[in-house]
Motif scaffolding. Structure first.
Motif, PDB file in Angstrom:
ATOM      1  N   LEU A  40     -44.834 -10.715  27.994  1.00 45.07           N
ATOM      2  CA  LEU A  40     -43.618 -11.123  27.298  1.00 45.07           C
ATOM      3  C   LEU A  40     -43.741 -12.527  26.711  1.00 45.07           C
ATOM      4  O   LEU A  40     -44.285 -13.426  27.351  1.00 45.07           O
ATOM      5  CB  LEU A  40     -42.450 -11.084  28.291  1.00 45.07           C
ATOM      6  N   TYR A  41     -43.213 -12.716  25.498  1.00 46.82           N
ATOM      7  CA  TYR A  41     -43.170 -14.025  24.857  1.00 46.82           C
ATOM      8  C   TYR A  41     -41.871 -14.705  25.275  1.00 46.82           C
ATOM      9  O   TYR A  41     -40.770 -14.239  24.945  1.00 46.82           O
ATOM     10  CB  TYR A  41     -43.225 -13.880  23.342  1.00 46.82           C
ATOM     11  N   VAL A  42     -41.990 -15.815  25.997  1.00 46.82           N
ATOM     12  CA  VAL A  42     -40.817 -16.544  26.489  1.00 46.82           C
ATOM     13  C   VAL A  42     -40.530 -17.701  25.545  1.00 46.82           C
ATOM     14  O   VAL A  42     -41.323 -18.644  25.427  1.00 46.82           O
ATOM     15  CB  VAL A  42     -41.046 -17.055  27.924  1.00 46.82           C
ATOM     16  N   ASN A  43     -39.389 -17.616  24.867  1.00 47.05           N
ATOM     17  CA  ASN A  43     -38.964 -18.644  23.917  1.00 47.05           C
ATOM     18  C   ASN A  43     -37.864 -19.461  24.594  1.00 47.05           C
ATOM     19  O   ASN A  43     -36.753 -18.960  24.810  1.00 47.05           O
ATOM     20  CB  ASN A  43     -38.438 -17.969  22.646  1.00 47.05           C
ATOM     21  N   ALA A  44     -38.181 -20.693  24.957  1.00 44.71           N
ATOM     22  CA  ALA A  44     -37.242 -21.539  25.701  1.00 44.71           C
ATOM     23  C   ALA A  44     -36.381 -22.336  24.734  1.00 44.71           C
ATOM     24  O   ALA A  44     -36.908 -23.079  23.904  1.00 44.71           O
ATOM     25  CB  ALA A  44     -38.002 -22.480  26.627  1.00 44.71           C
ATOM     26  N   ARG A  45     -35.075 -22.180  24.871  1.00 45.47           N
ATOM     27  CA  ARG A  45     -34.155 -22.834  23.948  1.00 45.47           C
ATOM     28  C   ARG A  45     -33.626 -24.130  24.544  1.00 45.47           C
ATOM     29  O   ARG A  45     -33.162 -24.161  25.691  1.00 45.47           O
ATOM     30  CB  ARG A  45     -32.982 -21.885  23.640  1.00 45.47           C
ATOM     31  N   ALA A  46     -33.666 -25.198  23.747  1.00 44.61           N
ATOM     32  CA  ALA A  46     -33.155 -26.510  24.146  1.00 44.61           C
ATOM     33  C   ALA A  46     -31.965 -26.844  23.253  1.00 44.61           C
ATOM     34  O   ALA A  46     -32.111 -26.979  22.043  1.00 44.61           O
ATOM     35  CB  ALA A  46     -34.242 -27.568  24.019  1.00 44.61           C
ATOM     36  N   ASP A  47     -30.795 -26.994  23.854  1.00 42.54           N
ATOM     37  CA  ASP A  47     -29.538 -26.995  23.105  1.00 42.54           C
ATOM     38  C   ASP A  47     -28.905 -28.357  22.869  1.00 42.54           C
ATOM     39  O   ASP A  47     -27.729 -28.424  22.503  1.00 42.54           O
ATOM     40  CB  ASP A  47     -28.520 -26.103  23.833  1.00 42.54           C
ATOM     41  N   ALA A  48     -29.640 -29.440  23.056  1.00 42.63           N
ATOM     42  CA  ALA A  48     -29.018 -30.767  22.912  1.00 42.63           C
ATOM     43  C   ALA A  48     -28.415 -30.960  21.528  1.00 42.63           C
ATOM     44  O   ALA A  48     -27.305 -31.492  21.385  1.00 42.63           O
ATOM     45  CB  ALA A  48     -30.039 -31.859  23.198  1.00 42.63           C
ATOM     46  N   ASP A  59     -34.681 -36.396  24.576  1.00 41.42           N
ATOM     47  CA  ASP A  59     -34.311 -35.434  25.623  1.00 41.42           C
ATOM     48  C   ASP A  59     -34.912 -34.063  25.333  1.00 41.42           C
ATOM     49  O   ASP A  59     -35.442 -33.400  26.234  1.00 41.42           O
ATOM     50  CB  ASP A  59     -32.790 -35.324  25.718  1.00 41.42           C
ATOM     51  N   THR A  60     -34.833 -33.639  24.063  1.00 40.72           N
ATOM     52  CA  THR A  60     -35.381 -32.337  23.694  1.00 40.72           C
ATOM     53  C   THR A  60     -36.884 -32.299  23.910  1.00 40.72           C
ATOM     54  O   THR A  60     -37.430 -31.299  24.399  1.00 40.72           O
ATOM     55  CB  THR A  60     -35.038 -32.016  22.228  1.00 40.72           C
ATOM     56  N   LEU A  61     -37.567 -33.381  23.565  1.00 40.64           N
ATOM     57  CA  LEU A  61     -39.018 -33.415  23.748  1.00 40.64           C
ATOM     58  C   LEU A  61     -39.393 -33.386  25.229  1.00 40.64           C
ATOM     59  O   LEU A  61     -40.363 -32.715  25.625  1.00 40.64           O
ATOM     60  CB  LEU A  61     -39.603 -34.661  23.080  1.00 40.64           C
ATOM     61  N   GLU A  62     -38.634 -34.087  26.057  1.00 34.55           N
ATOM     62  CA  GLU A  62     -38.900 -34.054  27.503  1.00 34.55           C
ATOM     63  C   GLU A  62     -38.674 -32.648  28.060  1.00 34.55           C
ATOM     64  O   GLU A  62     -39.478 -32.143  28.854  1.00 34.55           O
ATOM     65  CB  GLU A  62     -37.999 -35.059  28.223  1.00 34.55           C
ATOM     66  N   ARG A  63     -37.589 -32.024  27.617  1.00 37.16           N
ATOM     67  CA  ARG A  63     -37.302 -30.676  28.085  1.00 37.16           C
ATOM     68  C   ARG A  63     -38.369 -29.698  27.586  1.00 37.16           C
ATOM     69  O   ARG A  63     -38.820 -28.825  28.331  1.00 37.16           O
ATOM     70  CB  ARG A  63     -35.914 -30.239  27.606  1.00 37.16           C
ATOM     71  N   ALA A  64     -38.761 -29.836  26.348  1.00 38.70           N
ATOM     72  CA  ALA A  64     -39.772 -28.938  25.805  1.00 38.70           C
ATOM     73  C   ALA A  64     -41.053 -29.009  26.620  1.00 38.70           C
ATOM     74  O   ALA A  64     -41.666 -27.978  26.954  1.00 38.70           O
ATOM     75  CB  ALA A  64     -40.048 -29.281  24.343  1.00 38.70           C
ATOM     76  N   ALA A  65     -41.478 -30.226  26.966  1.00 39.46           N
ATOM     77  CA  ALA A  65     -42.695 -30.371  27.768  1.00 39.46           C
ATOM     78  C   ALA A  65     -42.534 -29.711  29.133  1.00 39.46           C
ATOM     79  O   ALA A  65     -43.458 -29.041  29.626  1.00 39.46           O
ATOM     80  CB  ALA A  65     -43.031 -31.852  27.925  1.00 39.46           C
ATOM     81  N   ALA A  66     -41.364 -29.882  29.754  1.00 39.23           N
ATOM     82  CA  ALA A  66     -41.128 -29.274  31.066  1.00 39.23           C
ATOM     83  C   ALA A  66     -41.093 -27.757  30.965  1.00 39.23           C
ATOM     84  O   ALA A  66     -41.623 -27.050  31.844  1.00 39.23           O
ATOM     85  CB  ALA A  66     -39.817 -29.803  31.643  1.00 39.23           C
TER      86      ALA A  66
END
Length: 287
Positions: free
Chosen positions: A152-160, A174-181
């Motif tokens: 499965l392709y997991v696409n993680a959404r960051a909503d800031a 914040d988005t970049l930190e979340r994306a890395a995590a």
């Protein structure tokens, strides 16, 4: 076994479509007719819209529809088209990582090869879950997908940006930190809705070590411009559903106000839509 092989083939194909500079364009669907129309237009894949699916059964978006109804729609769509299907599962339909894992297992069983998982806080739609907590949910999704053999392709959404969380100047870092995590937790791609200005999109592309998905629509740069910035996926989200329902409102108002019908001049005929449904049954394989 043959169906799983086909699912694996679709999963590999779907993953390969995420190419920075040659983005996968997705006109999101919410039912079988909309999915088949998107496929017939030449789409290499179909994505569901959680809002469209929820509205179509009479409930609001935002974890109101429930796992079973959302996945039933994804299963019908996956059975009705030949191209890969990715399912919008909102925040995962459950409070715990185990709940997210269960949802992902059900997505694979439904025949979809991708998911979107958003980080909206369940108690406050204007806020995000803590990044560490969201990473645990994504990790659970990754393990469940791998265990199910669905690739499965997991696409993680960051909503800031979409939710206007915090101060404007804090949203990009914040988005970049979340994306890395999220990537470290097993996400294959990152979805950042709510931002389309080229400078910010370019900064996201340069700093996120995974394919970037952007939500587009009226007022946003066209696909060619986003491609030049290095975007790998462009989605229309719930906008197509909203446009379809706008036709309902315009035609109804015209009928009741003036007794005329010009709002439905440009419509799909009964014969065309019926033929689209007659091509093959939309019954899921395990029904």
């Amino acid at each position: 076994m043959a169906r799983m092989t086909t699912l694996q083939d679709k999963a590999r194909l779907f993953r390969s479509l995420h190419r920075p500079g040659r983005p996968l364009a997705l006109a999101n669907a919410w039912d079988v007719p909309s999915a088949r129309l998107v496929e017939a237009a030449g789409a290499p894949a179909v994505a569901t819209t959680s809002a469209g699916v929820a509205w179509s059964v009479g409930v609001a978006d935002g974890d109101h529809i429930g796992r079973d109804a959302a996945l039933a729609a994804a299963e019908r769509i996956a059975a009705a088209v030949d191209v890969p299907v990715t399912a919008d599962i909102e925040s995962g339909f459950g409070a715990t990582p185990d709940d997210v894992a269960r949802t992902v297992r059900d997505v694979v069983a439904a025949g979809a090869v991708g998911v979107n998982i958003e980080d909206v806080h369940p108690a406050d739609p204007s806020a995000q879950r803590p990044a560490e907590q969201q990473a645990e949910r994504i990790s659970a999704a990754r393990r469940a997908a791998d265990d199910a053999g669905g690739a499965l392709y997991v696409n993680a959404r960051a909503d800031a940006f979409l939710r206007s969380v915090g101060e404007p100047g804090d949203r990009l870092p914040d988005t970049l930190e979340r994306a890395a995590a999220y990537i470290a937790a097993g996400a294959d791609g990152v979805f950042v809705p709510g931002v389309t200005d080229p400078d910010t999109v370019g900064a996201l592309v340069r700093s996120i070590d995974a394919p970037l998905n952007i939500l587009a629509g009226p007022g946003a740069p066209d696909v060619a411009t986003l491609a030049a910035l290095g975007v790998a996926r462009v989605s229309l989200g719930s906008a197509v559903t909203g446009a379809a329902y706008a036709v309902v409102r315009r035609s109804a108002r015209e009928l009741f106000d003036t007794g005329t019908y010009t709002s439905i001049d440009d419509h799909l005929s009964y014969g065309e839509l019926n033929a689209l449904m007659l091509e093959r049954p939309a019954t899921p394989p395990n029904a």
